[in-house]
Design an enzyme around this catalytic site. Structure first.
Site, PDB file in Angstrom:
ATOM      1  N   MET A  79       0.810  -1.209   0.000  1.00 56.23           N
ATOM      2  CA  MET A  79       0.000   0.000   0.000  1.00 56.23           C
ATOM      3  C   MET A  79       0.853   1.273   0.000  1.00 56.23           C
ATOM      4  O   MET A  79       2.059   1.232   0.221  1.00 56.23           O
ATOM      5  CB  MET A  79      -0.935   0.011   1.204  1.00 56.23           C
ATOM      6  CG  MET A  79      -1.947  -1.131   1.205  1.00 56.23           C
ATOM      7  SD  MET A  79      -3.029  -1.122   2.654  1.00 56.23           S
ATOM      8  CE  MET A  79      -4.012   0.352   2.341  1.00 56.23           C
ATOM      9  N   HIS A  80       0.197   2.389  -0.273  1.00 56.64           N
ATOM     10  CA  HIS A  80       0.691   3.754  -0.049  1.00 56.64           C
ATOM     11  C   HIS A  80       1.730   4.251  -1.056  1.00 56.64           C
ATOM     12  O   HIS A  80       2.064   5.435  -1.045  1.00 56.64           O
ATOM     13  CB  HIS A  80       1.298   3.919   1.350  1.00 56.64           C
ATOM     14  CG  HIS A  80       0.481   3.352   2.463  1.00 56.64           C
ATOM     15  ND1 HIS A  80      -0.838   3.688   2.675  1.00 56.64           N
ATOM     16  CD2 HIS A  80       0.801   2.460   3.439  1.00 56.64           C
ATOM     17  CE1 HIS A  80      -1.285   3.040   3.730  1.00 56.64           C
ATOM     18  NE2 HIS A  80      -0.325   2.279   4.212  1.00 56.64           N
ATOM     19  N   ASP A 235      -2.633  -5.027   0.407  1.00 55.85           N
ATOM     20  CA  ASP A 235      -2.129  -6.328   0.842  1.00 55.85           C
ATOM     21  C   ASP A 235      -2.791  -6.844   2.115  1.00 55.85           C
ATOM     22  O   ASP A 235      -3.111  -8.040   2.218  1.00 55.85           O
ATOM     23  CB  ASP A 235      -0.601  -6.309   0.993  1.00 55.85           C
ATOM     24  CG  ASP A 235      -0.084  -5.158   1.843  1.00 55.85           C
ATOM     25  OD1 ASP A 235      -0.902  -4.395   2.414  1.00 55.85           O
ATOM     26  OD2 ASP A 235       1.146  -5.007   1.946  1.00 55.85           O
TER      27      ASP A 235
END
Length: 490
Positions: A79-80, A235
């Site tokens: 992520m991110h 995830d």
């Protein structure tokens, strides 16, 4: 057949399942992380596509008939990450990853704007995507001026697979641009970072179709036409789909590179002051909360590198019988910390060292330190309105029985171990591919595995663990401001 693709930090995993959700085969390919400066963490997106080619290519060689029968593909991803593309979809710079802390000043500035916590339900952490774009605007203005698309890592993979600019709710909730309660982009939050909704991909639910596999890739991999690619998930939400953690009150603890305490929610329960993440789940009309620590197995791997002993050797020296906490305390803040401190500059420490402190004592302290960090997340979830009766353990660290006993005792909760099988993010992604392709019921599809064993807290050691946890909690304020991170990084 259904294919799950999990784009992690250290590699890409491809998994094939059949209509009965039996795993037919899997393959992986490694990725490298670049750390050009302290606190920085980057990857070249071309490595993601190469690793996916390698992993799926292996399945094409080992399971050609199964791959040819694939009807749906699901995606999971770290992520991110900020993947920046120009108007021709060319990558403008290496992706700034989830564990990059360079934008801590920008994160603090955005977090001081009350609308961010009000709309996203979260603190703006340095690892989130929005402060990364603020950093790029300030430090790489020539690149920022060319940005046409901001994609999360798995959604860049989707672009390569389908040609579509699409994301989904669970991953997008970690950008600090999503109105999490209403599951849509916020124009006002985007404007705060000098962006507009046109810079963002279209949003779908994780269970919905989000493009079709390009014919040239289908032909290369020996697959048929009309293979749908699901929205997928970040995830942790994908792992939750794989573990069947989709109903209210279900929870897991993940001991991967980072550590996660994940709880499914039937409603939106934000409480940013607790430093708990409140994100959309991959399934429609569901949300989840996460306490996140940045170094879980990463802390043990660091200790392994320092001692020149494998992680298995180090934990093996402790045996299987849980010991009372010793005099050494370890704070696992090797890359800063999220829950509960939101502190990108803090760094780890051993305290209480003496001449008698052996390698085994330090190993024990590392495991206990991560266990207590997860206890911090449990306390934060409790403050956010979530009460847990038990958790399921997943991730590489769950192979250590000592560590599991330590976590059970630190949390004072039973820890369930799932039956043998791979129920992680790739499996969850494959399930989402199945749902998107067939219209199957998400809750009925995302069932929990059988429990093989339950690790109960060591009741006789709970008081000693409570005392050690209080000592652990006193250390952070004692060292805050005393650890130094190079000014070149954070």
């Amino acid at each position: 057949m259904y294919l799950g693709l999990d784009l992690g930090t250290s590699g890409v995993k491809a998994m094939l399942i059949d209509e009965g959700q039996r795993i037919i085969g899997s393959a992986s390919a490694a990725l490298e992380v670049s750390r050009p400066l302290p606190g920085w963490s980057e990857q070249d997106p071309s490595g993601w596509t190469r690793a996916t080619e390698d992993a799926v290519g292996t399945l094409s060689a080992t399971h050609p008939q199964a791959l040819a029968a694939v009807r749906g593909i699901g995606l999971s991803g770290q992520m991110h990450g900020a993947t920046l593309l120009d108007a021709q979809d060319a990558v403008l710079r290496p992706c700034i990853l989830w564990n990059d802390t360079r934008s801590f000043r920008e994160a603090a500035a955005l977090d001081s704007d009350p609308q961010f916590r009000a709309l996203t339900g979260n603190i703006v952490f340095p690892g989130f995507t929005a402060p990364k774009l603020a950093w790029v605007r300030e430090n790489e203005p020539e690149i920022f001026a060319k940005v046409r698309w901001v994609l999360l890592p798995k959604d860049y993979l989707r672009l390569w697979l389908t040609g579509e600019h699409i994301s989904e709710m669970s991953d997008s909730a970690g950008t600090a641009w999503l109105d999490t309660g209403h599951r849509k982009w916020s124009e006002s939050l985007l404007a705060a970072t000098r962006l507009e909704e046109r810079h963002m991909p279209t949003l779908v639910e994780g269970t919905e179709g989000a493009g079709m596999l390009r014919p040239e890739l289908a032909s290369r991999w020996g697959m048929g036409a009309n293979v749908v690619v699901a929205g997928g998930a970040g995830d942790n939400a994908a792992s939750a789909c794989g573990m069947g953690t989709v109903r209210e009150g279900q929870a897991f603890v993940s001991l991967g590179t980072s550590g996660v305490l994940f709880a499914a929610n039937a409603r939106y329960l934000p409480n940013p002051e607790s430093a708990v993440h409140a994100f959309c789940h991959a399934l429609p009309n569901t949300w989840h909360q996460m306490g996140v620590i940045l170094s879980a197995t990463d802390a043990l791997n660091w200790h392994s590198g320092i001692t020149n002993r494998s992680a298995a050797e180090l934990t093996g020296e402790l045996g299987d019988m849980l010991s009372s906490p010793g005099s050494v305390t370890f704070l696992p803040y090797l890359s800063g910390e999220r829950t509960p401190h939101n502190d990108a500059a803090i760094r780890g420490v051993f305290a209480g060292l003496g001449h008698e402190s052996s390698r085994a004592a330090l190993t024990q302290a590392v495991l206990e330190g991560v266990s207590f960090a997860i206890r911090d997340s449990l306390e934060a979830l409790s403050a956010a309105g979530t009460s847990l009766a038990r958790v399921t353990a997943i991730g590489g660290g769950s192979r250590s029985r000592y560590w599991l006993k330590s976590i059970a005792t630190a949390l004072n909760l039973p820890v369930d171990l799932p039956a043998d099988g791979d129920f992680g993010a790739a499996f969850g992604a494959a399930r989402l591919g199945l749902i998107a392709a067939t219209g199957a019921d998400p809750i009925a599809t995302c069932t929990a595995p059988e429990t093989a064993e339950t690790i109960e807290p060591e009741v006789s050691l709970v008081p000693a663990y409570e005392e050690a946890y209080r000592r652990y909690r006193r250390l952070y304020p004692a060292i805050k401001g005393a650890t130094i991170q190079s000014s070149r990084g954070v």
